[in-house]
Design a protein around this motif. Structure first.
Motif, PDB file in Angstrom:
ATOM      1  N   GLU A  23      15.254  -4.653  -2.248  1.00 27.85           N
ATOM      2  CA  GLU A  23      16.765  -5.811  -1.754  1.00 27.85           C
ATOM      3  C   GLU A  23      17.273  -4.991  -3.499  1.00 27.85           C
ATOM      4  N   LEU A  61      17.123   0.530 -11.945  1.00 30.80           N
ATOM      5  CA  LEU A  61      18.345   1.005 -11.692  1.00 30.80           C
ATOM      6  C   LEU A  61      19.068   2.575 -11.191  1.00 30.80           C
ATOM      7  N   GLN A 112      15.221  -3.218  -5.837  1.00 31.66           N
ATOM      8  CA  GLN A 112      13.821  -4.201  -6.743  1.00 31.66           C
ATOM      9  C   GLN A 112      12.645  -3.932  -4.927  1.00 31.66           C
ATOM     10  N   ASN A 133       7.059  -6.016  -4.288  1.00 32.21           N
ATOM     11  CA  ASN A 133       5.908  -6.505  -4.957  1.00 32.21           C
ATOM     12  C   ASN A 133       6.618  -5.951  -6.157  1.00 32.21           C
ATOM     13  N   GLN A 134       7.467  -5.190  -6.704  1.00 35.58           N
ATOM     14  CA  GLN A 134       7.951  -4.327  -7.602  1.00 35.58           C
ATOM     15  C   GLN A 134       8.715  -4.556  -9.088  1.00 35.58           C
ATOM     16  N   GLY A 135       8.840  -4.330  -9.933  1.00 37.67           N
ATOM     17  CA  GLY A 135      10.297  -4.674 -10.666  1.00 37.67           C
ATOM     18  C   GLY A 135      11.158  -4.500 -10.554  1.00 37.67           C
ATOM     19  N   LEU A 136      12.106  -4.782 -10.623  1.00 36.13           N
ATOM     20  CA  LEU A 136      13.928  -3.949 -10.344  1.00 36.13           C
ATOM     21  C   LEU A 136      14.060  -2.655 -10.733  1.00 36.13           C
ATOM     22  N   TYR A 157      21.069  -2.414  -8.589  1.00 39.98           N
ATOM     23  CA  TYR A 157      19.255  -2.561  -8.943  1.00 39.98           C
ATOM     24  C   TYR A 157      19.120  -2.342  -7.765  1.00 39.98           C
TER      25      TYR A 157
END
Lengths: 114, 114
Positions: free
Chosen positions: B88, B46, B38, B41-44, B36
């Motif tokens: 990340e 795929l 990231q 400031n965002q979600g993960l 994943y």
């Protein structure tokens, strides 16, 4: 199509206060999840809901409760917040609990407990 | 016990250079493996996943990963880094073991230098 939405984006609590984090998905997914993300520890599963009406504990459930309100919504409640619960909380959803089902994540809620 | 290890919490590469992010896992049964990404400031989201079949898996944004059972590894690569790859990256493993298990690594922060 908003995907997974979370409210609030930021929250500051005092020790002992309670609050509910809200999560909703518009993808008609059956399964939903709550994770916490802490520096150097990756994401850890707090609770999950395989389908509407069911919830199960994950890796770190202590201090939290959840409610699967309907198919769209899955809330996370902190009854008495502690500084150790300072973290970033992510909600996610997937078609089902199949190992191969992709999880879709919300943008997160950054919680600070003083 | 199921676990994921990501070597290197921070990796820096020059723009145009090879990206290599390492992931090793332990699992008592055949695993399913995921990467994943990231962004700040965002979600993960795929990047790619390995379930069964071809061991070289191609994902979005030019990334690929190879499942090597003998080395218990699932390293992520990209031939030429772009500035937009700075983010990340999380490796995750899941397995069919009767209960739901989805374990994330601690993450690797990729920095791309101009």
């Amino acid at each position: 199509n908003a995907g997974v939405t979370q409210t609030p984006k930021f929250q500051v609590l005092k020790t002992g206060q309670s609050m509910t984090l809200q999560c909703a998905q518009d993808m008609n997914h059956n399964s939903m999840y709550w994770y916490r993300q802490d520096p150097g520890m990756g994401l850890r599963l707090i609770y999950y809901s395989a389908s509407e009406g069911t919830t199960d504990k994950g890796e770190v459930p202590n201090g939290y409760n959840v409610s699967r309100l309907n198919k769209r919504e899955f809330s996370l409640r902190l009854e008495s917040a502690a500084p150790s619960q300072t973290s970033v909380y992510f909600c996610a959803s997937s078609e089902g609990l199949a190992i191969t089902d992709t999880q879709y994540f919300g943008p997160g809620t950054r919680l600070t407990v003083l | 016990a199921q676990s994921v290890t990501q070597l290197g919490s921070h990796v820096s590469v020059s723009e145009g250079a090879l990206v290599l992010l390492r992931c090793n896992y332990s699992s008592s049964v055949p695993p399913y493996l995921f990467w994943y990404v990231q962004y700040p400031n965002q979600g993960l989201q795929l990047l790619l996943k390995y379930t069964t079949g071809a061991t070289l898996v191609k994902g979005i944004n030019g990334f690929e990963a190879e499942f090597k059972k003998s080395e218990t590894s699932f390293h992520l690569t990209k031939p030429s880094a772009h500035m937009s790859d700075a983010a990340e990256y999380f490796c995750a493993v899941s397995e069919l073991s009767g209960t739901y298990k989805y374990i994330f690594g601690t993450g690797t922060r990729l920095k791309v230098l101009a």
